[in-house]
Design an enzyme around this catalytic site. Structure first.
Site, short mmCIF file in Angstrom:
data_model
loop_
_atom_site.label_atom_id
_atom_site.label_comp_id
_atom_site.label_asym_id
_atom_site.label_seq_id
_atom_site.Cartn_x
_atom_site.Cartn_y
_atom_site.Cartn_z
N LYS A 98 -23.90 21.07 -50.08
CA LYS A 98 -22.44 20.93 -50.08
C LYS A 98 -21.97 20.46 -51.45
O LYS A 98 -22.78 20.00 -52.28
CB LYS A 98 -22.01 19.95 -49.00
CG LYS A 98 -22.49 18.52 -49.20
CD LYS A 98 -22.01 17.61 -48.08
CE LYS A 98 -22.51 16.18 -48.30
NZ LYS A 98 -21.97 15.25 -47.30
N ARG A 141 -17.00 7.66 -38.03
CA ARG A 141 -16.18 8.66 -38.72
C ARG A 141 -15.87 9.80 -37.76
O ARG A 141 -14.72 10.12 -37.50
CB ARG A 141 -16.89 9.21 -39.96
CG ARG A 141 -17.03 8.26 -41.11
CD ARG A 141 -17.53 8.96 -42.36
NE ARG A 141 -18.71 9.81 -42.12
CZ ARG A 141 -19.38 10.43 -43.08
NH1 ARG A 141 -18.98 10.31 -44.34
NH2 ARG A 141 -20.43 11.17 -42.80
N TYR A 179 -10.16 2.69 -77.83
CA TYR A 179 -8.91 2.28 -77.18
C TYR A 179 -9.00 0.84 -76.68
O TYR A 179 -10.02 0.42 -76.11
CB TYR A 179 -8.60 3.18 -75.99
CG TYR A 179 -8.07 4.54 -76.37
CD1 TYR A 179 -6.83 4.68 -76.99
CD2 TYR A 179 -8.80 5.69 -76.10
CE1 TYR A 179 -6.33 5.93 -77.34
CE2 TYR A 179 -8.32 6.95 -76.44
CZ TYR A 179 -7.08 7.06 -77.06
OH TYR A 179 -6.60 8.29 -77.40
N MET A 219 -11.17 10.44 -73.52
CA MET A 219 -11.08 11.66 -72.73
C MET A 219 -12.15 12.68 -73.12
O MET A 219 -12.77 13.31 -72.27
CB MET A 219 -9.70 12.29 -72.88
CG MET A 219 -9.53 13.58 -72.06
SD MET A 219 -7.91 14.33 -72.23
CE MET A 219 -6.93 13.23 -71.20
#
Length: 352
Positions: free
Chosen positions: A33, A129, A250, A298
């Site tokens: 999956k 679930r 940053y 990024m």
């Protein structure tokens, strides 16, 4: 060309399947999956075609993609259908649906199937679930058993804490499953990767190998029996020397404590590397460990280079052989599943 590369070592995938199959002792589904946890479902399925007893996916589309690529093995839909109309595709593509709630059950039973369907009937043994509660399970089983459209039933459940052996939850769930299925004939499936590796009592007729299939220990750290399938690497495309007390990146969250060689590498959070990864997260330059310094950007990252390490143009492993993906995930406060599934903007190379 941007040098971000993913190597998928299919020989390692085959090795892991064989190890897990031998440990489990029964039939073993290869869980592919989410595009085989980011590894490429079709390529992985074909690499296992002569070994695997079947495959497991999460969605109809994932199952159809395997079928249309030529995979003829059993394919289990672990979540079943999301709407009743999808049972048409289940029949057309000969998929084995999980049934984990009342509407899925009723929709399956009222459909006029052209050929009988094999059903995986899920019990909620404690994860809460999906699945029928233990006290409701026998009635759901009986409804399927009485239907002329049902070929056979596999009884299964999923563990919530198999990767936390000290929790005791796996034993509680096995007891609930065994009580809820008492007297109900048919095959069973309980063991996920962690249970295959660590819970012999859970190794029933079918196992389901996910994370460990890709060479990653579900318990953190590494497991010498398994070989990592994915290797993520890039190259240094910039280098500079910074003086002591120089900020990097940053937010100026990292300051050099001494004169420091800094390498700039082509990978960032837009490629799937976790932005949350802190300074000191491990990377390896030509097989020698070093660290990330400063925030992940990024499209790029900065790493520390010592005097002995090569610089411009040299390879940096982000995870794979020298750098354990579990270590990266732990540093970033996440799990290896997320890291692998998030990779993009990289060139994939498959090695037989």
């Amino acid at each position: 060309m941007r040098p971000l590369n993913v190597q998928i070592r299919l020989g390692n995938l085959r090795h892991n399947y064989q190890i897990l199959k031998e440990m489990h002792g029964g039939k073993l589904l290869a869980v592919v999956k989410a595009d085989a946890y980011g590894h490429g479902a079709v390529r992985c399925a074909f690499a296992l075609a002569d070994l695997a007893d079947g495959f497991a996916v999460a969605t109809i589309d994932e199952g159809i993609r395997l079928r249309e690529s030529g995979i003829t093995h059993p394919i289990v839909l672990l979540e079943g259908v999301f709407e009743a109309s999808e049972y048409e595709a289940v029949e057309q593509y000969s998929l084995w649906p999980a049934v984990g709630n009342q509407w899925q059950l009723e929709a399956l039973l009222i459909r006029h199937w052209k050929k009988p369907v094999k059903v995986w009937l899920k019990m909620d043994s404690g994860m809460h679930r999906t699945g029928f509660f233990p006290h409701d399970y026998a009635s759901a089983y009986a409804a399927l058993k009485q239907s002329e459209y049902v070929d056979s039933i596999v009884k299964f459940s999923h563990f919530s804490c198999a990767d936390e052996p000290e929790s005791g939850m796996t034993e509680i769930q096995m007891e609930a499953f065994d009580l809820g299925t008492e007297g109900l004939e048919g095959e069973e499936s309980l063991a996920n990767s962690a249970a295959i590796l660590n819970v012999p009592e859970a190794r029933r007729d079918w196992g389901r190998a996910g994370l460990a299939l890709y060479g990653i220990s579900p318990f953190g750290g590494s497991d010498d029996r398994l070989k990592p399938v994915m290797r993520l690497s890039t190259r240094i495309f910039g280098e500079r020397v910074l003086q002591p007390h120089s900020p990097i990146g940053y937010g100026a969250t990292f300051y050099t404590s001494k004169s420091t060689r800094v390498g700039l590498i082509a990978c960032g959070y837009a490629d799937g590397y976790p932005r949350r990864a802190p300074s000191n997260s491990p990377v390896a330059v030509d097989g020698k460990l070093t660290r990330v310094i400063g925030r992940v950007s990024m499209d790029m990252m900065t790493i520390e280079l010592d005097a002995s390490q090569e610089g411009l143009g040299h390879e940096v492993e982000l995870w794979g052989d020298t750098v354990n993906i579990n270590t990266v995930a732990e540093a970033a406060g996440t799990i290896p599943y997320e890291l692998m599934c998030n990779i993009k903007r990289a060139k994939f190379t498959y090695i037989e």
